[in-house]
Every structure is written in structure tokens, then in C-alpha cells.
Design a protein around this motif. Structure first.
Motif, PDB file in Angstrom:
ATOM      1  N   SER A 208     -44.928  30.486  21.461  1.00  0.00           N
ATOM      2  CA  SER A 208     -43.466  30.351  21.433  1.00  0.00           C
ATOM      3  C   SER A 208     -42.861  31.098  20.249  1.00  0.00           C
ATOM      4  O   SER A 208     -41.777  31.689  20.357  1.00  0.00           O
ATOM      5  N   ILE A 209     -43.555  31.076  19.103  1.00  0.00           N
ATOM      6  CA  ILE A 209     -43.083  31.832  17.938  1.00  0.00           C
ATOM      7  C   ILE A 209     -43.056  33.328  18.248  1.00  0.00           C
ATOM      8  O   ILE A 209     -42.074  34.033  17.965  1.00  0.00           O
ATOM      9  N   ALA A 210     -44.143  33.832  18.849  1.00  0.00           N
ATOM     10  CA  ALA A 210     -44.215  35.258  19.184  1.00  0.00           C
ATOM     11  C   ALA A 210     -43.164  35.643  20.213  1.00  0.00           C
ATOM     12  O   ALA A 210     -42.531  36.709  20.116  1.00  0.00           O
ATOM     13  N   LEU A 211     -42.941  34.776  21.204  1.00  0.00           N
ATOM     14  CA  LEU A 211     -41.949  35.076  22.228  1.00  0.00           C
ATOM     15  C   LEU A 211     -40.542  35.125  21.636  1.00  0.00           C
ATOM     16  O   LEU A 211     -39.744  36.013  21.979  1.00  0.00           O
TER      17      LEU A 211
ATOM     18  N   LEU B 236     -50.390  34.746  19.508  1.00  0.00           N
ATOM     19  CA  LEU B 236     -49.414  35.731  19.036  1.00  0.00           C
ATOM     20  C   LEU B 236     -49.567  37.052  19.778  1.00  0.00           C
ATOM     21  O   LEU B 236     -48.578  37.704  20.135  1.00  0.00           O
ATOM     22  N   ALA B 237     -50.819  37.454  20.012  1.00  0.00           N
ATOM     23  CA  ALA B 237     -51.075  38.723  20.706  1.00  0.00           C
ATOM     24  C   ALA B 237     -50.552  38.689  22.142  1.00  0.00           C
ATOM     25  O   ALA B 237     -50.134  39.718  22.681  1.00  0.00           O
TER      26      ALA B 237
ATOM     27  N   LEU C 223     -35.992  38.711  19.391  1.00  0.00           N
ATOM     28  CA  LEU C 223     -35.139  39.000  18.241  1.00  0.00           C
ATOM     29  C   LEU C 223     -35.314  40.424  17.719  1.00  0.00           C
ATOM     30  O   LEU C 223     -34.400  40.976  17.108  1.00  0.00           O
ATOM     31  N   CYS C 224     -36.489  41.001  17.940  1.00  0.00           N
ATOM     32  CA  CYS C 224     -36.786  42.340  17.394  1.00  0.00           C
ATOM     33  C   CYS C 224     -36.589  43.409  18.466  1.00  0.00           C
ATOM     34  O   CYS C 224     -36.855  43.183  19.648  1.00  0.00           O
ATOM     35  N   ARG C 225     -36.165  44.574  18.014  1.00  0.00           N
ATOM     36  CA  ARG C 225     -35.955  45.688  18.938  1.00  0.00           C
ATOM     37  C   ARG C 225     -37.246  46.412  19.268  1.00  0.00           C
ATOM     38  O   ARG C 225     -37.365  47.034  20.317  1.00  0.00           O
ATOM     39  N   GLU C 226     -38.228  46.368  18.350  1.00  0.00           N
ATOM     40  CA  GLU C 226     -39.473  47.098  18.544  1.00  0.00           C
ATOM     41  C   GLU C 226     -40.656  46.141  18.495  1.00  0.00           C
ATOM     42  O   GLU C 226     -40.636  45.144  17.758  1.00  0.00           O
TER      43      GLU C 226
ATOM     44  N   ASP D 189     -44.988  41.038  22.442  1.00  0.00           N
ATOM     45  CA  ASP D 189     -44.310  42.196  23.051  1.00  0.00           C
ATOM     46  C   ASP D 189     -43.832  41.922  24.478  1.00  0.00           C
ATOM     47  O   ASP D 189     -43.525  42.866  25.216  1.00  0.00           O
ATOM     48  N   LEU D 190     -43.726  40.680  24.866  1.00  0.00           N
ATOM     49  CA  LEU D 190     -43.316  40.364  26.230  1.00  0.00           C
ATOM     50  C   LEU D 190     -41.903  40.859  26.530  1.00  0.00           C
ATOM     51  O   LEU D 190     -41.609  41.289  27.643  1.00  0.00           O
ATOM     52  N   VAL D 191     -41.036  40.777  25.535  1.00  0.00           N
ATOM     53  CA  VAL D 191     -39.658  41.234  25.725  1.00  0.00           C
ATOM     54  C   VAL D 191     -39.406  42.549  25.001  1.00  0.00           C
ATOM     55  O   VAL D 191     -38.782  43.465  25.544  1.00  0.00           O
ATOM     56  N   SER D 192     -39.884  42.674  23.772  1.00  0.00           N
ATOM     57  CA  SER D 192     -39.608  43.872  22.977  1.00  0.00           C
ATOM     58  C   SER D 192     -40.172  45.135  23.621  1.00  0.00           C
ATOM     59  O   SER D 192     -39.557  46.213  23.552  1.00  0.00           O
ATOM     60  N   LYS D 193     -41.316  45.032  24.279  1.00  0.00           N
ATOM     61  CA  LYS D 193     -41.903  46.206  24.918  1.00  0.00           C
ATOM     62  C   LYS D 193     -41.026  46.702  26.060  1.00  0.00           C
ATOM     63  O   LYS D 193     -40.855  47.915  26.261  1.00  0.00           O
TER      64      LYS D 193
END
Length: 263
Positions: free
Chosen positions: A126-129, A39-40, A134-137, A44-48
Motif C-alpha cells: 500500500s505504501i508503494a502504491l 515494494l517491488a 504521487l510520483c511522476r516517475e 510502478d503500478l501507476v507511475s510506469k
């Protein structure tokens, strides 16, 4: 005064740990903490990049969207492969220090341990990605990732187990058949009971990757001495259940990223 028999007894080496036991314990330890680690890596691969607006700058270059999301997914999986490979190397090094050399017959079992553990880590990655797309932050993605982790690791197995136990038929009592466990009536009831038990276990494994991986490693360890075909025949349903999560969540991440509005 020492006798002639004392020397050989004192020179006897300690009992060496079995190969399967070492690898199963090492990979179970990785499983215990690997979900959080995966998860770590991915939350934040995309949201960051959305927060820093670097993603918009990247897409302004001649790079298509699917290359970006596929590259992030492959990069994360490559890191997880490195982690699993490191555990494999440490386990092998420990065995060699103990003067234990894995036999060729142990190789398929060792690789199976590594493969199912990698599947487990990829599941949570995959869940974290997906949540990162889906999240903006990043903070929201992290909180949701932890919530999903708790849900499918602790709450769902607990609820599913209790519901399944409540709905299952009672285990047949041999006394009802005069103690004759070979009678047709008892055999029919015990077969039905075992079938229900397998169905409940399959449902738990399908809904919880943590339970699926624990079941897989324990079954692989308990089927020592069997052929690869026999072992895979017993664990294939858990492998399929553990594969569903990465497929579904990678599909969600890909679809969301391709349709993302970056204005």
C-alpha cells in the motif's frame, strides 16, 4: 559386541521439530525479505503507466478511474496472497516429509501466522502504491519507497525505543522493600513499570510495521496451548497497529488517483 539394548537406541528417530517453530521460522524469513518484495510489486503500478502515457489511453475507454486503481490494488494483494500461500504450502510439505502432521488444534495458529504476515506485506504494498500515484516517475517512486522502508523499519523503532527508555521510570528494586516482592508498594511500582513498558511497545508497533509483525509472530509462538480467544486478546493491539498503514495509504492512493490530472 553389540548388546540387546544397542539396537533400539540406534533405531530411535531424530527429535521432530515442533509445528509452531517451523511455521514461525518460515514466516519470519518471509517477513525479513517480504517488505522489499511488496515494494517491488507496487512502486510502478501507476507511475510506469503515467510515463508511457498508456494510462491516458486506458481512461479514454469506457472505464472509470476507481475500477483501475481498485483493480491494481486487488491484483497486487492477490499476488501477495499467492506468495503467503506458497510459503504455507512449503512449510506443510516440509512437516509431512518429517512425518509430522499438524493437528486440528494447530490450524488456527497456522492461519494466524499467515494472516498477520499477509497484513505486513499488504502494508508495504500500500505504501508503494500510494507513492506510485504521487510520483511522476517510477525511479522517484522506488527511491521514496526505499526511504520510507528504511525510516519505518530501522530509524523510527530505534528513536522510539531510546526515547521511551529515557522517559520510563526505573524498574523497582526489591531491596528497597526488604526483598519482599509481595508487598503492596513493590506490586504497585512493578505494575506501573509494566504498564509503561506496554505503552512504549505499543508506540513502537504503531509506528513500525516491522516491529509489529515481529512482536505478533513471537507472541503467537509463545502462547502455545492457549485458546484462540486468549491469544487474540493479547495480540489485538498489534493487529490494529498493523492494519492502520494499509488503510491510510490505500486511501491516499485512491484519493490521489481519482484527482490525478493526466493532461
Amino acid at each position: 559386541m553389540e548388546t540387546a539394548d544397542d539396537g533400539p537406541e540406534r533405531m530411535m528417530p531424530p527429535v521432530a521439530p515442533p509445528v509452531e517453530g517451523i511455521y514461525s521460522s518460515m514466516f519470519l524469513t518471509l517477513v525479513s525479505y517480504g517488505g522489499i518484495l511488496a515494494l517491488a510489486i507496487g512502486f510502478d503500478l501507476v507511475s510506469k503507466e503515467k510515463e508511457s502515457r498508456s494510462l491516458k489511453t486506458l481512461l479514454a475507454r469506457p472505464v472509470v478511474r476507481d475500477e483501475i486503481i481498485n483493480g491494481k490494488a486487488l491484483g497486487g494483494i492477490a499476488l501477495l496472497v499467492l506468495i503467503v500461500g506458497s510459503v504455507l504450502a512449503l512449510s506443510t510439505a516440509y512437516l509431512l516429509v518429517c512425518s509430522i502432521v499438524p493437528s486440528p488444534d494447530d490450524l488456527w495458529m497456522i492461519l494466524t501466522y499467515a494472516g498477520v504476515t499477509l497484513l505486513f506485506l499488504v502494508t508495504f504494498f500500500s505504501i508503494a502504491l500510494a507513492l506510485s500515484t504521487l510520483c511522476r516517475e517510477s525511479g522517484s517512486a522506488l527511491l521514496l519507497s526505499l526511504a520510507v522502508f528504511i525510516l519505518i523499519t530501522f530509524l523510527i523503532p530505534f528513536v522510539t525505543t531510546n526515547i521511551g527508555t529515557a522517559l520510563m521510570m526505573e524498574k523497582p528494586d526489591p531491596a528497597a522493600y526488604g526483598g519482599d516482592t509481595r508487598s503492596e508498594g513493590y506490586q504497585a511500582e512493578i505494575t506501573a513499570h509494566l504498564e509503561q513498558t506496554r505503552m512504549v511497545e505499543s508506540a513502537i508497533n504503531l509506528l513500525s510495521p516491522q516491529m509489529a509483525i515481529n512482536t505478533l509472530i513471537q507472541r503467537i509462538h509463545s502462547y502455545q496451548g492457549t485458546t484462540l480467544e486468549d491469544t487474540l486478546g493479547r495480540i489485538w493491539s498489534s493487529v490494529v497497529a498493523l492494519t492502520l498503514y494499509p488503510v491510510v495509504f490505500f486511501a491516499v492512493a485512491y484519493t490521489r488517483f481519482m484527482r490525478m490530472d493526466l493532461r
